[in-house]
Design a protein around this motif. Structure first.
Motif, short mmCIF file in Angstrom:
data_model
loop_
_atom_site.label_atom_id
_atom_site.label_comp_id
_atom_site.label_asym_id
_atom_site.label_seq_id
_atom_site.Cartn_x
_atom_site.Cartn_y
_atom_site.Cartn_z
N ASP A 36 -1.20 -10.03 7.73
CA ASP A 36 -1.41 -10.11 9.19
C ASP A 36 -0.33 -10.99 9.84
N ASP A 37 -0.08 -12.14 9.23
CA ASP A 37 0.88 -13.08 9.83
C ASP A 37 2.29 -12.51 9.83
N THR A 38 2.65 -11.81 8.76
CA THR A 38 4.02 -11.26 8.67
C THR A 38 4.21 -10.15 9.70
N VAL A 39 3.21 -9.29 9.81
CA VAL A 39 3.30 -8.19 10.79
C VAL A 39 3.32 -8.76 12.22
N ALA A 40 2.51 -9.78 12.46
CA ALA A 40 2.49 -10.39 13.80
C ALA A 40 3.84 -11.03 14.11
N ALA A 41 4.43 -11.70 13.13
CA ALA A 41 5.75 -12.32 13.35
C ALA A 41 6.79 -11.24 13.64
N ALA A 42 6.72 -10.15 12.92
CA ALA A 42 7.66 -9.04 13.14
C ALA A 42 7.52 -8.51 14.57
N LEU A 43 6.29 -8.16 14.94
CA LEU A 43 6.06 -7.56 16.26
C LEU A 43 6.47 -8.51 17.39
N VAL A 47 10.52 -6.40 15.90
CA VAL A 47 10.64 -5.64 14.64
C VAL A 47 9.42 -4.71 14.61
N ASN A 48 9.54 -3.58 15.26
CA ASN A 48 8.38 -2.71 15.46
C ASN A 48 8.52 -1.37 14.75
N TYR A 49 9.28 -1.36 13.67
CA TYR A 49 9.37 -0.19 12.79
C TYR A 49 8.83 -0.63 11.43
N PHE A 50 7.81 0.07 10.92
CA PHE A 50 7.19 -0.30 9.65
C PHE A 50 7.29 0.86 8.68
N ASP A 51 7.80 0.55 7.50
CA ASP A 51 7.92 1.56 6.45
C ASP A 51 6.95 1.23 5.31
N VAL A 52 6.20 2.23 4.88
CA VAL A 52 5.21 2.00 3.83
C VAL A 52 5.08 3.28 3.01
N ALA A 53 4.19 3.31 2.04
CA ALA A 53 3.96 4.51 1.22
C ALA A 53 2.63 4.37 0.49
N PRO A 54 1.99 5.49 0.18
CA PRO A 54 0.75 5.42 -0.62
C PRO A 54 0.98 4.76 -1.98
N TYR A 55 2.18 4.97 -2.53
CA TYR A 55 2.49 4.45 -3.88
C TYR A 55 2.50 2.91 -3.94
N TYR A 56 2.86 2.26 -2.85
CA TYR A 56 3.03 0.80 -2.90
C TYR A 56 1.69 0.09 -3.11
N GLY A 57 1.56 -0.50 -4.29
CA GLY A 57 0.30 -1.16 -4.64
C GLY A 57 -0.84 -0.17 -4.75
N TYR A 58 -0.49 1.08 -5.08
CA TYR A 58 -1.51 2.15 -5.17
C TYR A 58 -2.43 2.10 -3.95
N THR A 59 -1.87 2.24 -2.80
CA THR A 59 -2.52 2.30 -1.47
C THR A 59 -2.78 0.93 -0.85
N LYS A 60 -2.62 -0.14 -1.62
CA LYS A 60 -2.92 -1.47 -1.06
C LYS A 60 -2.04 -1.78 0.16
N PRO A 73 -1.27 -1.71 20.32
CA PRO A 73 -1.11 -0.39 20.96
C PRO A 73 -0.22 0.53 20.13
N ARG A 74 -0.74 1.70 19.84
CA ARG A 74 -0.04 2.60 18.90
C ARG A 74 1.37 2.95 19.37
N ALA A 75 1.55 3.09 20.69
CA ALA A 75 2.87 3.51 21.18
C ALA A 75 3.90 2.38 21.08
N SER A 76 3.45 1.17 20.71
CA SER A 76 4.39 0.04 20.71
C SER A 76 5.12 -0.12 19.37
N TYR A 77 4.79 0.71 18.39
CA TYR A 77 5.52 0.61 17.10
C TYR A 77 5.73 1.99 16.49
N THR A 78 6.69 2.05 15.62
CA THR A 78 7.02 3.29 14.90
C THR A 78 6.56 3.14 13.46
N LEU A 79 5.83 4.15 13.00
CA LEU A 79 5.23 4.08 11.67
C LEU A 79 5.84 5.15 10.77
N ALA A 80 6.36 4.69 9.65
CA ALA A 80 6.94 5.61 8.66
C ALA A 80 6.18 5.44 7.35
#
Ligand SMILES: NC(=O)c1ccc[n+]([C@@H]2O[C@H](COP(=O)([O-])OP(=O)(O)OC[C@H]3O[C@@H](n4cnc5c(N)ncnc54)[C@H](OP(=O)(O)O)[C@@H]3O)[C@@H](O)[C@H]2O)c1
Length: 316
Positions: A36-43, A47-60, A73-80
């Motif tokens: 939570d703190d890292t994402v809040a610091a980014a936003l 830093v409103n582009y986030f890259d993730v994957a199901p594989y990372y930590g097996y969905t964690k 707000p969903r429109a305030s960041y880009t999700l990959a």
């Protein structure tokens, strides 16, 4: 935070993006509070582009990122996020698995659309299945508005580049290939841009190789590459510098002229995220870089052929 156009997607991305693999505890155990703190610091710093994957930590990682973004707000960041890789050696680009994966990612991420859906580490999967099933399934989902743009990710540039152009994907993200030690993505990104493909540089710290702590035990780089990077870390200390700072600044300072829209750094530390943001605006030490270039010349652009497979190994 400065922004750049991501190929022909129409999306402007911050030049520094957050890679959320770390939130899957792949480098060290990470709590939801840290996520939570890292994402809040980014936003807070654009830093409103986030890259993730199901594989990372097996969905964690997806679950932690989704939780951290709740209420934003969903429109305030880009999700990959990604499809196709589900374990260290587990790929499935079938249409059914692709559709199921997107649906599950949406639920974990708490959203009804994905901005950039990427086929994960495509060079290790079944190419025919990817082309005949996975990509068409994603194009269907794009037509329905469930995903907005389609990309591929991986490491082997000689595989990725022709595939991206042939399949006319929107984005290509390669990892560990535009760093102090390996600059090969810089040789192909302009060509990809010319084909309308947005380019992202993942892992500017070489998955930990270019940090003061050095590479984690699972790192696939050759020992002589790791040794040279340890020497660079020592040199940076002698200059009163931090190797992570120099490594990130090198990637950022030269990205735009190489055709790289955004640099995707991984951290699960709000403090490190704030440092990374601050480093974006500070000048690179040219004298130190010249010494580093000399030290790394014997191992420049030396990659690896074995498959890195830490992404699923979440610590409890
Ligand atoms: N095949 C693919 O699609 C692929 C492959 C690799 C990466 N990626 C994407 O790219 C993202 C970034 O890659 P990555 O996380 O593997 O590698 P990275 O960004 O090169 O390095 C991450 C490491 O650097 C540390 N770090 C970050 N900022 C730091 C700072 N200011 N000072 C010191 N250490 C710092 C992190 O530790 P702390 O957490 O302690 O800060 C972590 O150990 C991933 O999260 C993922 O989204 C995609």
């Amino acid at each position: 935070m400065r922004t750049a156009a991501l190929g022909s997607t129409g999306i402007r991305v911050p030049i520094l993006a957050m890679g959320a693999a770390s939130l899957g505890s792949i480098y060290h155990p990470v709590s939801q509070r840290q996520a939570d703190d890292t994402v809040a610091a980014a936003l807070a710093h654009g830093v409103n582009y986030f890259d993730v994957a199901p594989y990372y930590g097996y969905t964690k990682a997806e679950i932690a990122l989704g939780q951290a973004l709740r209420g934003v707000p969903r429109a305030s960041y880009t999700l990959a996020t990604k499809v196709g890789r589900y374990g260290d050696s587990d790929w499935d680009f079938s249409a059914a698995a692709t559709r199921r994966s997107v649906k599950e990612s949406l639920a974990r991420l708490g959203t009804d659309y994905i901005d950039i859906i990427q086929c994960h580490d495509v060079e290790y999967g079944d190419r025919a299945q990817l082309i005949n099933e996975g990509l068409p399934a994603l194009r269907d989902l794009r037509a329905q508005g469930v995903v907005r743009h389609i990309g591929i990710t991986g490491y082997q540039l000689d595989f990725l580049e022709p595939l991206a152009v042939e399949q006319q994907v929107d984005t290509l993200m390669a990892y560990c290939t535009y760093t102090l030690q390996d600059r090969r993505l810089g040789m192909v990104a302009q060509r990809l841009n010319a084909a309308g493909i947005g380019v992202l540089n993942a892992s500017p710290l070489g998955m930990g190789l270019l940090t003061a702590n050095g590479a984690p035990g699972w790192h696939p780089a050759h020992q002589r590459v790791q040794q040279a990077c340890r020497q660079v870390a020592q040199l940076c200390r002698e200059f009163g510098e931090n190797i992570a700072r120099v490594a990130l600044q090198f990637a950022l300072a030269t990205a735009a002229r190489q055709g790289i829209a955004s640099t995707v750094i991984g951290t699960a530390s709000a403090e490190n995220m704030l440092d990374n943001v601050a480093w974006c605006e500070q000048p690179l030490n040219g004298e130190l870089l010249a010494h580093i270039d000399a030290l790394l010349a014997p191992v420049l652009n030396i990659g690896w052929d074995i498959l890195p497979g830490n992404g699923g190994k979440a610590s409890k």
